[in-house]
Scaffold this active site. Structure first.
Site, short mmCIF file in Angstrom:
data_model
loop_
_atom_site.label_atom_id
_atom_site.label_comp_id
_atom_site.label_asym_id
_atom_site.label_seq_id
_atom_site.Cartn_x
_atom_site.Cartn_y
_atom_site.Cartn_z
N SER A 237 0.85 -1.18 0.00
CA SER A 237 0.00 0.00 0.00
C SER A 237 0.89 1.24 0.00
CB SER A 237 -0.89 0.01 1.24
OG SER A 237 -0.08 0.28 2.37
N LYS A 238 0.25 2.38 0.07
CA LYS A 238 0.99 3.65 0.02
C LYS A 238 2.06 3.73 1.10
CE LYS A 238 -1.69 6.73 -2.68
NZ LYS A 238 -3.15 6.56 -2.56
N ARG A 239 1.81 3.04 2.21
CA ARG A 239 2.78 3.07 3.30
C ARG A 239 4.16 2.60 2.84
NH1 ARG A 239 1.84 -0.94 6.87
NH2 ARG A 239 0.28 -1.72 5.45
N GLY A 241 5.53 3.20 -0.01
CA GLY A 241 6.11 4.05 -1.07
C GLY A 241 5.16 4.14 -2.24
#
Ligand code: GLU
Length: 462
Positions: A237-239, A241
């Site tokens: 996920s966005k976490r 990168g």
């Protein structure tokens, strides 16, 4: 039978690299088998889809080089087809009208919960009277018990309990189909032979199996591939990168590197790491898809990207780099200078952006010194060296690699300094830092005027 695959994104945001990997697998399978590849835009969830997202997905597919033979087909342009089939299911008694509004349903669900029961809609309110506005959704009658079996290419037979599946909505009150209904109708209508998608869709397969059955359609073969996980073992996920394909493009990755990287997350061919597209098409098979989740590996991507930058023909590399340089206000153009810079920096760049950042001192009017480099090398004791360099390099007839080389050799002889003791201060004077390609190459690319100006500036900065 012609193999036909599809990529069917829901346009609710950017094209995620997980989605791109699904697209690549489908595209490769179609190309491998001289089949067809369809791009289908699943835009029936009216509250979530955006036009920008459709454009972005199409742009990302093009950038990745995934061409399609049909489409993009938007499901919203096929409403009549779904409505007609839903009506047929109503008429044959396989489906029924449900007048309960979503709000009422929510309240009833709560009431069930308060009694400690879970509402699994099985015709509870099938006979309820029409509301004054007469709007209704259409639900499929699903079996009350038994086992629903789904055959998956990668997972074998997967079984689901029918009593866990409610009479789900196939056509919403607004006349739009639900995801499961539209997928089944389209896969059948478009004669899709193989469905390759993320295993987050596995839970939808029993519902889709019931629909294939109710509509008497042939069922395509399905393969649910494992998700991509972050290095911490959690779903990517966005976490972790950047996740969108175009964010990778904007960060200076080459599409061939990203495709190679994504394919290898979940597919293998022995120990081979580097695959051209042609090779992938030649070698891709579904049974080499991994069954366990693939873990993302940004270092691997950087390594692949560096490899593809190194291998890219200089002219093509120039075409990719130039717009990035120009966007940064750098006065670069396609010329011999850029060709020489490419020659020097392609081996030292992980990304195109990295390349551009490293090339800035070749074009800048003025350079900034890294503080540490300045403290260490731009010192009083180096002034005579800089002066000697200025004299020698000014007196050269033709300023090129061999004459600069010769001049530096003379400086070595005259000063008694080792080459490294000359090169490093000179490097700081010419580039501002301590890391660069060979100093002779740097000087040659900069040209005499810039070299002399920068050596003088180094002296005055001391
Ligand atoms: N539209 C679905 C999604 O974007 C994919 C549907 C499918 O592959 O069956 O997740």
């Amino acid at each position: 039978m012609t193999v036909k695959t599809r990529f069917a994104p829901s346009p609710t945001g950017s094209l995620h690299i997980g989605g791109a990997r699904t697209a690549i697998f489908n595209w490769l399978y179609a190309r491998r088998n001289n089949g067809k590849f369809v791009l289908r835009i699943e835009d029936t969830d009216r509250s979530r889809f955006t036009k920008e997202s459709i454009d972005e997905i199409i742009g990302a597919m093009r950038w990745l080089g995934l061409d399609w033979d049909e489409g993009p087909v938007r499901q919203s342009s096929r409403l009549r087809v779904y409505q007609e089939l839903a009506r047929e299911l109503l008429e044959s008694g396989k489906a029924y009208k449900c007048y309960v509004t979503p709000e009422e349903l929510e309240e009833r669900r709560k009431a069930y919960l308060e009694r400690g029961e879970v509402l699994r809609y099985k015709r509870e309110w099938a006979n309820e009277n029409a509301h004054p506005d007469n709007s209704y959704s259409i639900r499929l009658k699903t079996p009350d018990d038994g086992i629903i079996e789904v055959k998956d290419i990668l997972r074998g037979v997967v079984r689901f309990n029918a009593d866990e599946i409610d009479d789900f909505v196939i056509l919403r009150r607004d006349g739009f189909p639900t995801y499961n209904f539209a997928v089944v109708v389209d896969d059948a209508d478009m004669k899709i032979t193989h469905v390759i998608r993320g295993d987050d869709h596995l839970i939808n397969t029993p519902r889709q199996a019931l629909l294939f059955d109710a509509l008497s359609y042939d069922v395509p073969k399905v393969a649910h591939v494992s998700m991509i996980l972050g290095s911490d073992g959690k779903r990517l996920s966005k976490r972790h990168g950047a996740t969108s394909v175009l964010a990778y493009r904007d960060a200076g990755y080459l599409s061939e590197a990203l495709v190679n990287y994504l394919v290898r997350l979940g597919w293998s061919h022995g120990d081979q790491e580097i695959f051209s597209k042609e090779e992938l098409i030649d070698k891709f098979t579904l049974d080499s898809l991994g069954r366990s989740p693939a873990v993302s590996n940004p270092e691997k991507l950087n390594w692949l990207n560096a490899y593809y930058i190194k291998k890219k023909p200089a002219k093509q590399l120039a075409e990719l780099i130039l717009p990035i340089m120009q966007e940064k206000g750098c006065p670069a153009q396609v010329d011999n200078k850029l060709a020489m810079i490419i020659e020097q920096l392609r081996e030292r760049s992980k990304t195109l952006n990295d390349f551009v950042a490293q090339s800035s001192y070749f074009y800048a009017d003025d350079i900034e010194y890294e503080q540490k480099a300045k403290d260490k090398f731009l010192k009083e004791e180096n002034i005579p060296l800089f002066n000697t360099l200025i004299v020698k390099l000014t007196s050269i007839q033709k300023f090129n690699h061999s004459s600069i080389h010769k001049a530096l050799e003379e400086v070595v002889n005259e000063t008694g300094l080792k080459f490294g003791k000359i090169a490093q201060p000179m490097r700081v004077a010419l580039t501002g830092g301590t890391v660069s390609p060979g100093i002779i190459e740097v000087a040659e690319i900069l040209g005499r005027n810039k070299v002399i100006t920068r050596l003088n500036r180094a002296i005055s900065s001391i």
